[in-house]
Each structure stands twice: as C-alpha cells, then as structure tokens.
Enzyme design. Structure first.
Site, PDB file in Angstrom:
ATOM      1  N   ALA A 188      12.447  13.549   1.851  1.00  0.00           N
ATOM      2  CA  ALA A 188      11.744  14.430   2.973  1.00  0.00           C
ATOM      3  C   ALA A 188      12.502  14.374   3.630  1.00  0.00           C
ATOM      4  O   ALA A 188      12.426  15.068   5.213  1.00  0.00           O
ATOM      5  CB  ALA A 188      10.144  14.368   3.067  1.00  0.00           C
TER       6      ALA A 188
ATOM      7  N   ALA B 166       7.264  16.431  -1.100  1.00  0.00           N
ATOM      8  CA  ALA B 166       5.961  16.003  -1.605  1.00  0.00           C
ATOM      9  C   ALA B 166       6.348  14.235  -1.216  1.00  0.00           C
ATOM     10  O   ALA B 166       6.732  13.783  -1.813  1.00  0.00           O
ATOM     11  CB  ALA B 166       5.970  16.474  -3.491  1.00  0.00           C
ATOM     12  N   VAL B 167       5.149  14.224  -0.446  1.00  0.00           N
ATOM     13  CA  VAL B 167       5.170  13.110   0.195  1.00  0.00           C
ATOM     14  C   VAL B 167       3.357  12.258   0.040  1.00  0.00           C
ATOM     15  O   VAL B 167       2.472  13.353  -0.347  1.00  0.00           O
ATOM     16  CB  VAL B 167       5.175  13.076   1.804  1.00  0.00           C
ATOM     17  CG1 VAL B 167       5.434  11.370   1.679  1.00  0.00           C
ATOM     18  CG2 VAL B 167       6.695  14.097   2.095  1.00  0.00           C
ATOM     19  N   ILE B 168       3.790  11.319  -0.884  1.00  0.00           N
ATOM     20  CA  ILE B 168       2.207  11.478  -1.750  1.00  0.00           C
ATOM     21  C   ILE B 168       1.894   9.749  -1.421  1.00  0.00           C
ATOM     22  O   ILE B 168       2.332   8.681  -1.974  1.00  0.00           O
ATOM     23  CB  ILE B 168       1.996  11.353  -3.297  1.00  0.00           C
ATOM     24  CG1 ILE B 168       2.905  12.426  -3.546  1.00  0.00           C
ATOM     25  CG2 ILE B 168       0.722  10.677  -3.957  1.00  0.00           C
ATOM     26  CD1 ILE B 168       3.121  12.437  -5.012  1.00  0.00           C
TER      27      ILE B 168
ATOM     28  N   THR C   6       3.448   5.124  -0.883  1.00  0.00           N
ATOM     29  CA  THR C   6       4.241   4.940   0.053  1.00  0.00           C
ATOM     30  C   THR C   6       3.526   4.592   0.991  1.00  0.00           C
ATOM     31  O   THR C   6       2.035   5.278   1.842  1.00  0.00           O
ATOM     32  CB  THR C   6       4.755   6.241   0.705  1.00  0.00           C
ATOM     33  OG1 THR C   6       5.483   5.253   1.654  1.00  0.00           O
ATOM     34  CG2 THR C   6       4.088   7.554   1.017  1.00  0.00           C
TER      35      THR C   6
ATOM     36  N   HIS D 119       4.347   3.789   3.968  1.00  0.00           N
ATOM     37  CA  HIS D 119       4.774   4.336   5.292  1.00  0.00           C
ATOM     38  C   HIS D 119       4.617   5.946   5.116  1.00  0.00           C
ATOM     39  O   HIS D 119       5.629   6.425   5.783  1.00  0.00           O
ATOM     40  CB  HIS D 119       6.297   4.168   5.657  1.00  0.00           C
ATOM     41  CG  HIS D 119       7.280   4.473   5.227  1.00  0.00           C
ATOM     42  ND1 HIS D 119       7.623   3.999   3.501  1.00  0.00           N
ATOM     43  CD2 HIS D 119       8.584   5.082   5.251  1.00  0.00           C
ATOM     44  CE1 HIS D 119       8.442   4.617   2.397  1.00  0.00           C
ATOM     45  NE2 HIS D 119       9.590   5.184   3.831  1.00  0.00           N
TER      46      HIS D 119
ATOM     47  N   ARG E  84      -1.322  21.156  -6.982  1.00  0.00           N
ATOM     48  CA  ARG E  84      -0.742  22.041  -5.375  1.00  0.00           C
ATOM     49  C   ARG E  84       0.507  22.530  -6.552  1.00  0.00           C
ATOM     50  O   ARG E  84       1.360  22.867  -5.463  1.00  0.00           O
ATOM     51  CB  ARG E  84      -0.684  21.123  -4.032  1.00  0.00           C
ATOM     52  CG  ARG E  84      -1.912  21.271  -3.584  1.00  0.00           C
ATOM     53  CD  ARG E  84      -1.895  19.978  -2.867  1.00  0.00           C
ATOM     54  NE  ARG E  84      -3.075  19.985  -2.515  1.00  0.00           N
ATOM     55  CZ  ARG E  84      -3.705  19.494  -1.291  1.00  0.00           C
ATOM     56  NH1 ARG E  84      -2.821  18.904  -0.163  1.00  0.00           N
ATOM     57  NH2 ARG E  84      -4.680  18.721  -0.802  1.00  0.00           N
TER      58      ARG E  84
HETATM   59  N1  INI Z   1      10.305  10.641   0.429  1.00  0.00           N
HETATM   60  C1  INI Z   1       9.561  11.929  -0.304  1.00  0.00           C
HETATM   61  O1  INI Z   1      10.457  12.917  -0.463  1.00  0.00           O
HETATM   62  N2  INI Z   1       7.836  11.651  -0.482  1.00  0.00           N
HETATM   63  C2  INI Z   1       7.578  10.010  -0.236  1.00  0.00           C
HETATM   64  O2  INI Z   1       6.324  10.165  -0.975  1.00  0.00           O
HETATM   65  C3  INI Z   1       8.350   8.613   0.444  1.00  0.00           C
HETATM   66  N3  INI Z   1       7.583   7.739   0.134  1.00  0.00           N
HETATM   67  O3  INI Z   1       7.128   7.515  -0.625  1.00  0.00           O
HETATM   68  O4  INI Z   1       7.990   6.467   0.660  1.00  0.00           O
HETATM   69  C4  INI Z   1       9.901   9.824   1.114  1.00  0.00           C
HETATM   70  N4  INI Z   1      10.358   8.315   0.967  1.00  0.00           N
HETATM   71  C5  INI Z   1      11.466   8.784   1.337  1.00  0.00           C
HETATM   72  C6  INI Z   1      11.506   9.347   2.363  1.00  0.00           C
HETATM   73  O5  INI Z   1      11.570  10.549   2.579  1.00  0.00           O
HETATM   74  C7  INI Z   1      13.803   8.403   3.149  1.00  0.00           C
HETATM   75  O6  INI Z   1      14.359   9.616   2.345  1.00  0.00           O
HETATM   76  C8  INI Z   1      13.948   6.857   2.741  1.00  0.00           C
HETATM   77  O7  INI Z   1      13.167   6.539   4.464  1.00  0.00           O
HETATM   78  C9  INI Z   1      15.595   7.076   3.586  1.00  0.00           C
HETATM   79  O8  INI Z   1      15.522   8.225   4.578  1.00  0.00           O
END
Ligand code: INI
Length: 161
Positions: A61, A88-90, A94, A96, A135
């Site tokens: 994302a 989807a950011v869960i 994570t 961060h 969702r």
């Molecule tokens: N990216 C996501 O799309 N969803 C997540 O839940 C997520 N987590 O869990 O960290 C996530 N991390 C990767 C991030 O989007 C980047 O691709 C990465 O930080 C490299 O820039």
C-alpha cells in the site's frame, strides 16, 4: 426546502470513452484480490468495457501513491478519468500500521487534488485479518466493489460541471 434548486450529481450511466486505472498492492494478496475482483465486477456491470480498464500491481500500500501519480500524469491513450487504489493494511500483522496506512491515504488524496482526478481510496485498514475478510466480499460487503461505484459516479459528476 430543496424545491427549485439545481442539484448536480453523478449517476451510473456508462460513458463509453471513460478509462479507469486500478492500482493494486500485492501485500495481503488473499484479501486484496477479492477487492480487485469486486472493483472490476462493478465497473464491468455498469457498462465499462474491459479494454478501458488497466490494472497495475505494486508491492504494498505504501507504493500506491507513486504509481497513481504516474497514472494521473498520463496523457492521450494513457489518460485515466478515475483511478482506484486497492490494498489492505492490517494492524495485527504490522508494527508500522499507522505509518503505512496514514502515508498511503495522504498520498492518494494529494495526487487527486494535484491532478483534479478522482482517486478512490479502496485501501482497507483494519485491526484484524477477520475484519479485513469481512470487508473483502463477506459480512461487510466488498470495499473494492464500492470503490468501483464511487469511481463511476465521480466520472459522471465531473462530466457535468
Ligand atoms: N503493506 C500493505 O499493503 N499492507 C500491510 O499490512 C503492510 N504491513 O503489514 O506492513 C504493508 N507493508 C509494506 C509496505 O506497504 C511497503 O511495501 C514496504 O514498506 C516497502 O516500501
């Protein structure tokens, strides 16, 4: 109270020439692929031709705003009338979460404003995987389908003003 005023709003009548871009994060692919299916299904059911839909994939994302910015800069055959961001950011998975979720949402709105193009936020942000599943086509509908509808409505509205 609303009598005699001019109400301008979008509808779902297909515009044969409108082109839609969809940018999709691969992270949490199991969830995001359902959002993608939903978005394409919404567009196709409302008369958007398959040839007028492009899908771009990015790792996560966090990468969505940059690719959407490039898509928004497109001209001629590469011009999009609306762009949909899917991811989807869960939180559960994570540390961060806030950073990834916040930065991607901020980036999307800034591209939309900069280019005067609808950038639809179809990134789901949840505490748990279960909520994300809800969702993505189960109990709480499909946020990808909703994003497809928002894109069509906004293209229609912008064509009227
Ligand atoms: N990216 C996501 O799309 N969803 C997540 O839940 C997520 N987590 O869990 O960290 C996530 N991390 C990767 C991030 O989007 C980047 O691709 C990465 O930080 C490299 O820039």
């Amino acid at each position: 109270m609303l009598q005699n005023v001019n109400i301008i709003e979008g509808d779902f009548t297909p515009n044969d020439d409108a082109r839609y871009g969809i940018a999709v994060a691969r992270f949490n692919e199991f969830i995001v692929e359902s959002l993608l299916k939903g978005a394409i299904d919404s567009l196709r059911r409302h008369g958007v031709a398959a040839k007028n839909i492009d899908v771009m994939r990015v790792p996560g994302a966090y990468e969505l705003p940059l690719i959407i910015q490039k898509m928004a800069e497109g001209k001629g055959d590469n011009k999009y009338d609306a762009i949909i961001a899917l991811g989807a950011v869960i939180r559960g998975s994570t540390p961060h979460f806030d950073y990834v979720a916040g930065e991607s949402a901020k980036g999307l709105s800034s591209v939309g404003m900069q280019h005067s193009i609808p950038v639809v936020n179809g990134i789901i942000t949840t505490d748990t995987i279960e909520q994300a599943i809800e969702r993505a086509g189960t109990k709480a509908g499909n946020k990808g389908s909703e994003a497809g509808l928002v894109a069509i409505e906004m293209v229609s509205l912008l064509s009227k003003i």
